[in-house]
Scaffold this motif. Structure first.
Motif, PDB file in Angstrom:
ATOM      1  N   ARG A 177      19.506  46.982  30.360  1.00  0.00           N
ATOM      2  CA  ARG A 177      19.248  46.193  29.156  1.00  0.00           C
ATOM      3  C   ARG A 177      19.431  47.018  27.885  1.00  0.00           C
TER       4      ARG A 177
ATOM      5  N   LEU B 250      14.853  29.277  36.421  1.00  0.00           N
ATOM      6  CA  LEU B 250      13.743  30.216  36.230  1.00  0.00           C
ATOM      7  C   LEU B 250      12.677  29.998  37.299  1.00  0.00           C
TER       8      LEU B 250
ATOM      9  N   GLY C 235       9.674  33.255  27.233  1.00  0.00           N
ATOM     10  CA  GLY C 235      10.666  34.331  27.135  1.00  0.00           C
ATOM     11  C   GLY C 235      10.274  35.531  27.991  1.00  0.00           C
ATOM     12  N   ALA C 236       8.976  35.846  28.011  1.00  0.00           N
ATOM     13  CA  ALA C 236       8.505  36.959  28.843  1.00  0.00           C
ATOM     14  C   ALA C 236       8.742  36.643  30.318  1.00  0.00           C
ATOM     15  N   ARG C 237       8.518  35.413  30.706  1.00  0.00           N
ATOM     16  CA  ARG C 237       8.784  35.015  32.100  1.00  0.00           C
ATOM     17  C   ARG C 237      10.265  35.165  32.430  1.00  0.00           C
ATOM     18  N   MET C 238      11.094  34.767  31.502  1.00  0.00           N
ATOM     19  CA  MET C 238      12.540  34.872  31.749  1.00  0.00           C
ATOM     20  C   MET C 238      12.967  36.327  31.889  1.00  0.00           C
ATOM     21  N   LEU C 239      12.406  37.172  31.048  1.00  0.00           N
ATOM     22  CA  LEU C 239      12.736  38.589  31.138  1.00  0.00           C
ATOM     23  C   LEU C 239      12.316  39.171  32.488  1.00  0.00           C
TER      24      LEU C 239
ATOM     25  N   ILE D 103      19.909  35.929  29.012  1.00  0.00           N
ATOM     26  CA  ILE D 103      18.754  36.750  28.625  1.00  0.00           C
ATOM     27  C   ILE D 103      19.206  38.160  28.275  1.00  0.00           C
TER      28      ILE D 103
ATOM     29  N   GLU E 174      11.490  32.696  40.094  1.00  0.00           N
ATOM     30  CA  GLU E 174      10.084  33.128  40.203  1.00  0.00           C
ATOM     31  C   GLU E 174       9.554  32.869  41.613  1.00  0.00           C
TER      32      GLU E 174
ATOM     33  N   GLU F  21       7.297  44.567  27.814  1.00  0.00           N
ATOM     34  CA  GLU F  21       7.492  43.290  28.502  1.00  0.00           C
ATOM     35  C   GLU F  21       7.841  43.477  29.971  1.00  0.00           C
ATOM     36  N   ILE F  22       8.682  44.435  30.269  1.00  0.00           N
ATOM     37  CA  ILE F  22       9.163  44.599  31.647  1.00  0.00           C
ATOM     38  C   ILE F  22       8.271  45.570  32.418  1.00  0.00           C
TER      39      ILE F  22
ATOM     40  N   PHE G 167      13.723  38.247  19.600  1.00  0.00           N
ATOM     41  CA  PHE G 167      14.055  37.726  20.928  1.00  0.00           C
ATOM     42  C   PHE G 167      13.837  36.225  20.976  1.00  0.00           C
TER      43      PHE G 167
ATOM     44  N   ILE H 291      16.633  33.322  21.981  1.00  0.00           N
ATOM     45  CA  ILE H 291      16.577  32.478  23.174  1.00  0.00           C
ATOM     46  C   ILE H 291      16.167  31.042  22.860  1.00  0.00           C
TER      47      ILE H 291
END
Lengths: 225, 251
Positions: free
Chosen positions: A53, A214, B46-50, A147, A218, A166-167, A197, A201
């Protein structure tokens, strides 16, 4: 965590997967290569995802991720448990990424004349996984691409703390250690990155098919866990 | 509360860092503000998508890593000690090393000049008369008793011999010109004869001869330097500035 994994009568733990990252790196410091293999298994995806990323190129991201893990092995003796192992590892990765981005900015784009590894006949061909479901890959591909593009549009100085938060879910203090920024700066940069961001998006958030993708992704993640 | 302030608080709230006492203020604002409510919902989505679109490296990642790691470890283990720091070796400073190599080079050049140059000069040098390299018979009495007497006696013919060029080749001509060491009677010599006598020639040469040849070499070096200066002046007008920089660095 009991001591049975670490007592002298059984120097090798029964399962490395049960150990914390910090315990694993301590075993690496003692020369146990298997502990390092477990760390590679745990962090290769996270490192690759984070670096991809940042740099945008999968080949480059793999190389930088490998370089990060190699440095962690070679300099394992320098790790001290005053910070989490992941913080230390991502500090190495962040520095490598920054160096790479700086290098790219200095030199103009160059086209390599070397053949791609797959073309020179010397690298073994990776066989396709016969059990992989190709439709699964396509499901998340479009969403992943969008994304990734939305992330790449965030300026680099905001993107690093944003992704680490976030990650990797690093705390603000850990991000402060990794990036060398002040706490207030970390906070404001994460805030700005989120604003940027979100603007990027916005068109995707009402797309029903992407939202379904999505949910499927998940569900797959939860099933793997 | 303004929306930009609310956005900052939403960001902190997502990270679990919003102070407890500020939470009611934020909730009150969100109750009445659709824009900020949408903002919070978008950030969470957006956090979920990331999280869901993280990439995995290729299947070859681990074995490539192993290869690179092995290579890195081999390089680290096999890192060579600089030769001048190796135990048991005489440690040369780079200046001394350079000086020694310069002296060795000069000695080799002189030896080459003594052995080869006379013949080469005769082949290359200009002038009306063609250069010739011939053996010269020199009277023993002219040379005088010296350490080389015994060697000279072993040569055939009995007189000592010396290599020279005919006076017809001008000394000090531009470029590699012929030179005259001394003048003496000249005999034509066939190659085989020269070969028989040649091993003894060096031993029979006097110090004065060698000094003369060194002086000649110095003249040649001065000529070449002068030509370099002229060339440098020409190049300054052109675009070959890199030569000038190299010269400056050398000086």
């Amino acid at each position: 965590m009991t001591d049975r994994h670490l007592d002298s009568q059984s120097p090798r733990p029964q399962t490395y997967a049960d150990l914390r990252d910090e315990e694993l790196i301590a075993l690496v410091q003692q020369g146990q290569k298997r502990a390092y293999d477990e760390l590679v298994r745990r962090f290769k995806g996270r490192l690759f995802s984070f670096i991809l990323r940042m740099v945008g190129d999968p080949v480059e991201a793999e190389e930088l991720a490998q370089d990060t893990l190699i440095r962690a092995y070679i300099h394992a003796d320098k790790y001290r448990e005053i910070a989490r192992f992941s913080t230390w590892l991502f500090t190495i990765a962040t520095n490598l990424v920054r160096n790479q981005v700086r290098k790219k900015k200095r030199r103009p784009y160059m086209l390599s004349l070397d053949p791609a590894p797959e073309d020179d006949g010397q690298m073994p061909v990776d066989p396709a996984d016969p059990h992989a479901d190709p439709t699964q890959d396509l499901e998340g591909e479009e969403l992943g691409r969008l994304i990734a593009e939305a992330t790449r549009q965030i300026p680099e100085k905001y993107r690093i703390p944003f992704l680490l938060r976030e990650i990797e879910e690093l705390s603000y203090e850990e991000i402060q250690q990794v990036t060398g920024l002040k706490l207030g700066t970390v906070r404001s940069r994460i805030n700005r990155a989120r604003n940027r961001f979100r603007s990027n998006i916005k068109p995707l958030l009402k797309n029903e098919s992407l939202l379904e993708d999505l949910e499927r992704l998940e569900a797959r993640m939860n099933a793997d866990d | 509360m303004r929306c930009d302030k609310a956005h900052s608080m939403i960001s902190l709230e997502m990270d679990g860092l919003l102070p407890h006492e500020q939470t009611p203020h934020l909730e009150r604002h969100l109750t009445g503000c659709d824009v900020c409510r949408d903002f919070r919902a978008d950030l969470l989505l957006g956090a979920r998508m990331l999280q869901a679109t993280g990439a995995e490296p290729s299947d070859a990642f681990e074995w490539k890593l192993q290869l690179k790691l092995n290579q890195a470890l081999q390089e680290a283990a096999g890192a060579r000690v600089p030769w001048d720091e190796a135990p048991g070796r005489f440690s040369f400073g780079w200046v001394r090393g350079f000086a020694l190599s310069s002296v060795a080079g000069l000695a080799a050049t002189l030896a080459l000049a003594v052995w080869v140059l006379p013949q080469g000069l005769n082949a290359i040098g200009g002038g009306d008369e063609p250069a010739r390299t011939e053996l010269v018979q020199v009277d023993d009495s002219a040379v005088g008793a010296s350490a080389g007497d015994a060697d000279r006696r072993s040569l055939t013919p009995t007189a000592s011999t010396r290599l020279t060029t005919l006076p017809g080749n001008p000394a000090g001509a531009s470029g590699l010109g012929a030179r005259t060491v001394n003048q003496a009677r000249v005999f034509d010599m066939d190659p085989q004869g020269a070969k028989d006598i040649w091993p003894g020639t060096m031993r029979s040469r006097s110090l004065a001869t060698l000094q003369g040849e060194v002086a000649w070499l110095r003249d040649q070096v001065r000529q070449v330097r002068s030509e370099n200066d002229s060339l440098r002046a020409l190049l300054k007008d052109g675009s070959m500035g890199y030569l000038e920089r190299n010269e400056t660095r050398r000086e």
